[in-house]
Motif scaffolding. Structure first.
Motif, PDB file in Angstrom:
ATOM      1  N   ALA A  15     -19.655  -8.032 -16.117  1.00  0.00           N
ATOM      2  CA  ALA A  15     -20.871  -7.273 -16.419  1.00  0.00           C
ATOM      3  C   ALA A  15     -20.895  -6.810 -17.873  1.00  0.00           C
ATOM      4  CB  ALA A  15     -20.977  -6.079 -15.472  1.00  0.00           C
ATOM      5  N   ILE A  16     -19.829  -6.145 -18.308  1.00  0.00           N
ATOM      6  CA  ILE A  16     -19.810  -5.632 -19.676  1.00  0.00           C
ATOM      7  C   ILE A  16     -19.678  -6.779 -20.668  1.00  0.00           C
ATOM      8  CG2 ILE A  16     -18.612  -4.108 -21.298  1.00  0.00           C
ATOM      9  CD1 ILE A  16     -20.143  -2.657 -19.095  1.00  0.00           C
TER      10      ILE A  16
ATOM     11  N   CYS B  73     -27.653  -8.113 -16.540  1.00  0.00           N
ATOM     12  CA  CYS B  73     -26.386  -8.731 -16.133  1.00  0.00           C
ATOM     13  C   CYS B  73     -26.530  -9.491 -14.809  1.00  0.00           C
ATOM     14  CB  CYS B  73     -25.302  -7.666 -15.999  1.00  0.00           C
ATOM     15  SG  CYS B  73     -25.012  -6.746 -17.531  1.00  0.00           S
TER      16      CYS B  73
ATOM     17  N   GLU C 120     -23.035  -8.197 -21.164  1.00  0.00           N
ATOM     18  CA  GLU C 120     -23.913  -7.275 -21.879  1.00  0.00           C
ATOM     19  C   GLU C 120     -23.636  -7.258 -23.384  1.00  0.00           C
ATOM     20  OE1 GLU C 120     -25.716  -3.466 -20.276  1.00  0.00           O
ATOM     21  OE2 GLU C 120     -23.904  -2.744 -21.256  1.00  0.00           O
TER      22      GLU C 120
ATOM     23  N   THR D 262     -13.825  -1.774 -19.308  1.00  0.00           N
ATOM     24  CA  THR D 262     -15.087  -1.464 -19.991  1.00  0.00           C
ATOM     25  C   THR D 262     -14.829  -0.948 -21.396  1.00  0.00           C
ATOM     26  OG1 THR D 262     -16.113  -0.932 -17.869  1.00  0.00           O
ATOM     27  CG2 THR D 262     -17.222  -0.125 -19.834  1.00  0.00           C
TER      28      THR D 262
ATOM     29  N   ALA E 101     -25.516  -3.151 -16.211  1.00  0.00           N
ATOM     30  CA  ALA E 101     -24.104  -3.478 -16.015  1.00  0.00           C
ATOM     31  C   ALA E 101     -23.469  -2.695 -14.865  1.00  0.00           C
ATOM     32  CB  ALA E 101     -23.335  -3.237 -17.308  1.00  0.00           C
TER      33      ALA E 101
END
Length: 456
Positions: A112-113, A64, A116, A166, A75
């Motif tokens: 980040a997520i 990430c 990913e 998330t 992440a």
């Protein structure tokens, strides 16, 4: 009867992109752009690089993006670093009444997520919008009470928001998301002690909240359970942090899907505590309309809500003589003096050299405060300024609603200019343009082009 976390989780999962108000979709894009600009401006600074070194030393699969940095991390650690840069300049958005910095935890989690799992732009927007709403509502249960008890609500509420974001992007089922919220409650933290010595801990709070929320959701995904009563149980967030009086947990879920508090999130015109902004604008107004000369000023009085005094007015010795950039960002006297001396308050006014400027400090020592019992804080962060001149005249200006508030929003042009100025610290013009274009067209694509442009 379902708990508040059960109601919140089931509502968020059931809410589709198509259910979001169009104005909120546009707001998500504008606030994401603003937050990324603030993060880019912070990326080269010492606190951001310290966080980067720690995260790189811990290591893991390079999956990430770090905003404004060339590295990649897992992440949870990418979110950690990006949360710190998002809030590190205190230039990120705020919801006034809940007193929460909203997107410093929400956007880094979603970025980040989302990267990913290769989320679509619509999935990203949905997660950010719902994360914003949850973050604000958790704070609105007890407006300003976290501050009063010495907790920083951005870190406390943000851990839950990060867990929800998330969970949504991982497409976790309701029971798993409820567990994630419960686990986030055992990590929700952050104290206001940084106000005593101007150290860096406030910058840590959103970064750790993002990390905590991601870890909570991943644990829940793997079968780890968390309490359903995290908001309204015997040992809930509010009872443990605030005691038994002065909050109504029903605020968390009342009107879900019909009342969107996220629409009231404010963008900042100045890189310092939002409680100072109306006073800065008041000083600017008096300077421009009355041609105030610094040598004419006998004293400056700031009339401020009692609820804000401990944050930006006391202890007065520190506010009159800030030792660090964070001391200065949370000093009402310094921020007002900086505007009157320099004619601006921007990132350059909080460098080590700037906060030692004797001309500014001499005026800072002439700034006093008085409590204003008529202030409607935290609904607004108003400011009432009175300048006493040596010739006996008195100049006065009142800003009841701070600029940047939802009732006095920054224009799209203002936000674009702020973003480009901030982004120029880390990116060339080509990458800056790509970020702007990617955000504007987010609902039609994914995150790959955006993330690619954010890393120099």
């Amino acid at each position: 009867m379902p708990s508040s976390s059960e109601t919140l989780a089931r509502w968020a999962i059931a809410t589709r992109y198509e259910d979001l108000p169009p104005a909120l979709i546009e707001k998500v894009k504008l606030h994401t752009l603003d937050l990324l600009g603030v993060s880019l401006a912070a990326a080269p600074l010492d606190f951001a690089q310290a966080a980067r070194r720690v995260a790189l030393a811990i290591g893991g699969a390079p999956r990430c993006t770090l905003v404004g940095m060339p590295d990649r991390l897992p992440a949870a650690w990418a979110g950690f670093v990006n949360g710190i840069t998002a809030h590190g300049l205190d230039y990120d958005d705020t919801h006034a009444e809940s007193v929460v910095h909203v997107n410093a935890t929400v956007v880094p989690s979603a970025l980040a997520i989302g990267e990913e799992v290769a989320a679509s732009g619509r999935q990203f927007i949905r997660a950010v919008a719902l994360g914003m709403e949850a973050n604000i509502r958790i704070g609105l249960v007890a407006p300003n009470q976290f501050h009063t008890r010495g907790f920083h609500p951005t870190g406390v509420c943000g851990a839950y928001a990060a867990a929800l974001v998330t969970s949504l992007l991982l497409e976790l089922p309701a029971e798993t998301t409820i567990n994630a919220l419960g686990l986030a409650g055992s990590q929700a933290a952050g104290t206001m002690e940084f106000l005593t010595d101007g150290t860096w801990s406030k910058r840590l709070h959103p970064g750790w909240a993002v990390h905590s929320g991601i870890i909570a959701a991943c644990l829940a995904e793997n079968g780890f359970t968390g309490p359903k009563g995290t908001f309204d149980g015997r040992y809930s967030l509010y009872r443990t942090h605030l005691g038994d009086a002065g909050f109504d947990v029903a605020t968390l879920t009342d009107g879900l899907g019909t009342t969107w508090h996220a629409l009231d999130t404010n963008l900042k015109p100045y890189p310092c505590c939002h409680m100072t902004h109306a006073f800065i604008d008041g000083a600017k107004h008096l300077q421009q309309h009355h041609n105030v000369k610094v040598e004419q000023i006998e004293q400056i009085e700031c009339f401020i809500s009692p609820g804000e005094v401990a944050v930006v007015c006391e202890p007065l010795v520190t506010k009159h003589l800030p030792q660090t950039d964070y001391d200065a960002k949370f000093s009402l006297p310094y921020c007002v003096a900086s505007m009157l001396i320099r004619g601006h308050v921007d990132l350059h006014d909080f460098t080590a050299e700037a906060i030692r400027d004797e001309a500014v400090l001499a005026l800072t020592r002439r700034v006093a405060y008085r409590e204003d019992p008529q202030s409607d804080y935290p609904k607004h962060f108003g400011g009432w300024l009175r300048i006493h001149l040596r010739d006996g005249r008195m100049l006065e200006h009142h800003e009841p609603v701070n600029r940047g508030h939802a009732e006095r929003p920054l224009s799209d042009v203002d936000v674009q200019e702020k973003f480009r100025a901030n982004a120029s610290v880390a990116l060339d013009s080509r990458r800056t343009n790509t970020v702007v274009e990617s955000i504007h067209g987010l609902e039609a694509g994914g995150l790959e082009r955006l993330c690619g442009a954010l890393a120099p």
